[in-house]
Design an enzyme around this catalytic site. Structure first.
Site, PDB file in Angstrom:
ATOM      1  N   HIS A 125       0.773  -1.153   0.129  1.00 14.42           N
ATOM      2  CA  HIS A 125      -0.049  -0.060  -0.044  1.00 14.42           C
ATOM      3  C   HIS A 125       0.929   1.344   0.161  1.00 14.42           C
ATOM      4  O   HIS A 125       2.056   1.206   0.746  1.00 14.42           O
ATOM      5  CB  HIS A 125      -0.797   0.024   1.195  1.00 14.42           C
ATOM      6  CG  HIS A 125      -1.786   1.074   1.141  1.00 14.42           C
ATOM      7  ND1 HIS A 125      -3.027   0.867   0.567  1.00 14.42           N
ATOM      8  CD2 HIS A 125      -1.742   2.380   1.400  1.00 14.42           C
ATOM      9  CE1 HIS A 125      -3.855   2.075   0.551  1.00 14.42           C
ATOM     10  NE2 HIS A 125      -3.001   3.140   1.362  1.00 14.42           N
ATOM     11  N   ASP A 156     -14.030   3.804   7.862  1.00 13.52           N
ATOM     12  CA  ASP A 156     -13.245   4.550   6.983  1.00 13.52           C
ATOM     13  C   ASP A 156     -13.805   5.268   5.794  1.00 13.52           C
ATOM     14  O   ASP A 156     -13.443   6.362   5.378  1.00 13.52           O
ATOM     15  CB  ASP A 156     -12.036   3.587   6.677  1.00 13.52           C
ATOM     16  CG  ASP A 156     -11.118   4.251   6.004  1.00 13.52           C
ATOM     17  OD1 ASP A 156     -10.423   5.403   6.321  1.00 13.52           O
ATOM     18  OD2 ASP A 156     -10.930   4.092   4.799  1.00 13.52           O
ATOM     19  N   ARG A 216     -12.889  13.685   5.588  1.00  7.01           N
ATOM     20  CA  ARG A 216     -11.620  14.351   5.849  1.00  7.01           C
ATOM     21  C   ARG A 216     -11.049  14.899   4.399  1.00  7.01           C
ATOM     22  O   ARG A 216     -10.572  16.190   4.519  1.00  7.01           O
ATOM     23  CB  ARG A 216     -10.692  13.423   6.195  1.00  7.01           C
ATOM     24  CG  ARG A 216     -10.586  12.848   7.542  1.00  7.01           C
ATOM     25  CD  ARG A 216     -10.034  11.529   7.760  1.00  7.01           C
ATOM     26  NE  ARG A 216      -8.538  11.730   7.207  1.00  7.01           N
ATOM     27  CZ  ARG A 216      -7.692  10.766   6.850  1.00  7.01           C
ATOM     28  NH1 ARG A 216      -8.305   9.401   6.548  1.00  7.01           N
ATOM     29  NH2 ARG A 216      -6.509  11.187   6.497  1.00  7.01           N
ATOM     30  N   SER A 231      -6.837   4.901   9.103  1.00  5.69           N
ATOM     31  CA  SER A 231      -7.358   4.810   7.860  1.00  5.69           C
ATOM     32  C   SER A 231      -6.831   3.463   6.809  1.00  5.69           C
ATOM     33  O   SER A 231      -7.602   2.661   6.427  1.00  5.69           O
ATOM     34  CB  SER A 231      -7.503   5.925   6.925  1.00  5.69           C
ATOM     35  OG  SER A 231      -7.933   5.879   5.364  1.00  5.69           O
ATOM     36  N   LYS A 280      -8.015  -0.748   6.882  1.00  7.68           N
ATOM     37  CA  LYS A 280      -8.520  -1.343   5.484  1.00  7.68           C
ATOM     38  C   LYS A 280      -7.717  -2.571   5.377  1.00  7.68           C
ATOM     39  O   LYS A 280      -8.256  -3.518   4.725  1.00  7.68           O
ATOM     40  CB  LYS A 280      -8.451  -0.445   4.315  1.00  7.68           C
ATOM     41  CG  LYS A 280      -9.677   0.479   4.206  1.00  7.68           C
ATOM     42  CD  LYS A 280      -9.261   1.528   3.062  1.00  7.68           C
ATOM     43  CE  LYS A 280      -8.249   2.533   3.071  1.00  7.68           C
ATOM     44  NZ  LYS A 280      -8.358   3.775   2.972  1.00  7.68           N
TER      45      LYS A 280
HETATM   46  N1  URA Z   1      -4.676   6.662   1.887  1.00  4.81           N
HETATM   47  C1  URA Z   1      -5.836   6.011   2.948  1.00  4.81           C
HETATM   48  O1  URA Z   1      -6.099   5.104   2.458  1.00  4.81           O
HETATM   49  N2  URA Z   1      -6.038   6.779   3.933  1.00  4.81           N
HETATM   50  C2  URA Z   1      -5.652   8.117   4.040  1.00  4.81           C
HETATM   51  O2  URA Z   1      -5.949   8.694   4.994  1.00  4.81           O
HETATM   52  C3  URA Z   1      -4.531   8.762   3.204  1.00  4.81           C
HETATM   53  C4  URA Z   1      -4.186   7.890   2.166  1.00  4.81           C
END
Ligand code: URA
Length: 451
Positions: A92, A171, A178, A193, A197
């Site tokens: 990620h 999220d 956000r 966040s 996930k």
């Molecule tokens: N990527 C995400 O999944 N969440 C964030 O807050 C910033 C980048």
């Protein structure tokens, strides 16, 4: 008739907002109550916005960050992929410009025998999103139900989808809020966040690419390292192997920026070509994915194996297979003309002789958003065909009149705004004042490395 009773809350949102505003430490119960009430729709956006801003300004302790991640993770389902025997590893990125490594890495690691269940996001602010890039392939479906996601994974070893309603729904709501309340740039919120996930994906290990520089959310290396440590610690606490690479985002990655254009560059890399920086980063991240996936003893071996999988065409075959299984047009992989094409293009030329001293990376990303390649409002759709191709990278020599970039566009007014911003992003100097920034700044957390 009795009026409908108001929902009974065990806590008052206002108390939690005030406590954080005044720099207090929230309890696990308070954080859980806030997250659950917001996910259910029991408290309004304006109260949660105020709380988010208090978190941005006051920060969180490790215990609060852990409680927030847990509450967000437990707001939905955790995928059970234990029936798939191979190790499951994801990668990620915290977000950047021209960052298309996920599209290279998922099929590359799958070709090596690692299973990659990738749940990705859309563009956020000036940064591009993996889902938007994938959707530029005609027919590609990023909204697979869980059962189909599992079938694709079992068949080809990788699948790439968007967040479903079941995965970390807290999220989903918080991320959207956000994005429009100036509360993205908090390491605690970013950590919760991303990790909520990723921990819901049923993975064994995770490779994080934490960006730093003018195109990253964390501009300084110190802030990026802080975020990386927070995420590594959070993942380890949940029993996962996690490594974070702090990588450069002071200029776009590779040369192509824009959804369909980035797919073209991904295919170039999978064919063994493509720009040097993109190839190098993919190789490094792949080395870690293969190592944590248990198919190579060391990261160096994982890198060698990745090179062979590209040379043999196996990684590209895997990409084609995944595209087909997810409803996409596999011929678009071999013939870029089958991808969406912009109607017009214009060249931005260098005003003078010299060297490309810097390129304001966030502005380049914003120029692509202005062209229609990203969203200016939540409800906007993206134009998959538009974007920017860079002909020069930082450190390159340029002559007056030589092309710096080509802008691909469909709307004149958007192109004019993007061009102006792009022009302002270039610094051409007579000499180069500083050396080249490294692509990989640091590696944080080195689980199981036997180098
Ligand atoms: N990527 C995400 O999944 N969440 C964030 O807050 C910033 C980048």
């Amino acid at each position: 008739m009795n009026p409908t009773p108001a929902p009974t809350l065990a806590f008052r949102a206002i108390d939690v907002i005030r406590k954080k505003r005044d720099d207090g430490e929230l309890s696990r119960d308070e954080i859980e109550s806030l997250v659950n009430a917001y996910t259910r729709g029991d408290i309004p956006d304006y109260q949660v916005s105020a709380w988010l801003m208090a978190v941005v300004l006051r920060g969180m302790t490790r215990a609060e960050t852990a409680a927030l991640t847990d509450a967000m993770l437990r707001s939905g389902e955790v995928l059970d992929l234990s029936s798939i025997r191979a190790r499951k590893v994801d990668k990620h990125s915290t977000g950047g410009v021209g960052d298309k490594t996920s599209l290279v890495l998922a099929p590359l690691a799958a070709a090596a025998g690692v299973v990659v269940p990738m749940i990705s996001g859309r563009g956020l602010g000036h940064t591009g999103g993996t889902l938007d890039k994938l959707e530029s392939i005609p027919g590609f479906n990023v909204n697979l139900p869980a059962a189909q996601f599992r079938r694709v994974l079992e068949t080809c070893g990788c699948a790439m989808i968007g967040q479903t309603a079941e995965i970390a729904p807290a999220d989903r709501k918080l991320y959207a809020l956000r994005d429009v309340t100036g509360t993205v740039e908090s390491p605690y919120l970013i950590c919760a966040s991303i990790m909520s996930k990723k921990l819901a994906e049923g993975i064994d290990a995770l490779v994080l690419d934490v960006k730093t520089g003018s195109g990253a959310f964390m501009k300084s290396e110190k802030d990026a390292a802080f975020l990386a440590e927070l995420m590594v610690e959070t993942g380890e606490r949940m029993g996962k192997q996690v490594v974070a690479l702090i990588t450069d985002m002071d200029q776009p990655l590779g040369c192509m920026i824009g959804n369909a254009l980035e797919v073209v560059e991904v295919v170039e890399v999978l064919r063994g070509g493509g720009p040097e920086d993109l190839r190098q980063l993919c190789n490094e991240l792949a080395g870690w994915m293969l190592h944590l996936g248990g198919v190579s003893d060391t990261v160096a071996e994982g890198k060698e194996q990745s090179e062979k999988l590209i040379d043999s065409g196996k990684a590209l075959d895997k990409f084609r297979q995944m595209v087909e299984l997810q409803g996409g047009e596999p011929r678009a992989i071999d013939d870029p003309k089958k991808l969406p094409q912009a109607q017009h293009s214009m060249i931005l030329s260098s005003p003078k002789n010299g060297y490309l001293a810097s390129l304001q990376c966030e502005q380049v990303g914003t120029a692509c958003v202005i062209l229609g390649g990203g969203r200016e409002r939540k409800e906007d759709s993206v134009d998959p065909a538009v974007g920017i191709v860079l002909h020069k990278k930082v450190g390159d020599a340029v002559s007056a009149g030589e092309p710096l970039a080509t802008i691909y566009y469909n709307t004149e007014t958007r192109a004019a705004r993007a061009r102006q911003l792009l022009e302002e992003s270039y610094e051409i100097a007579d000499t180069l004042a500083r050396g080249k920034r490294p692509l990989i700044h640091r590696v944080i957390g080195k689980p199981g490395e036997r180098n």
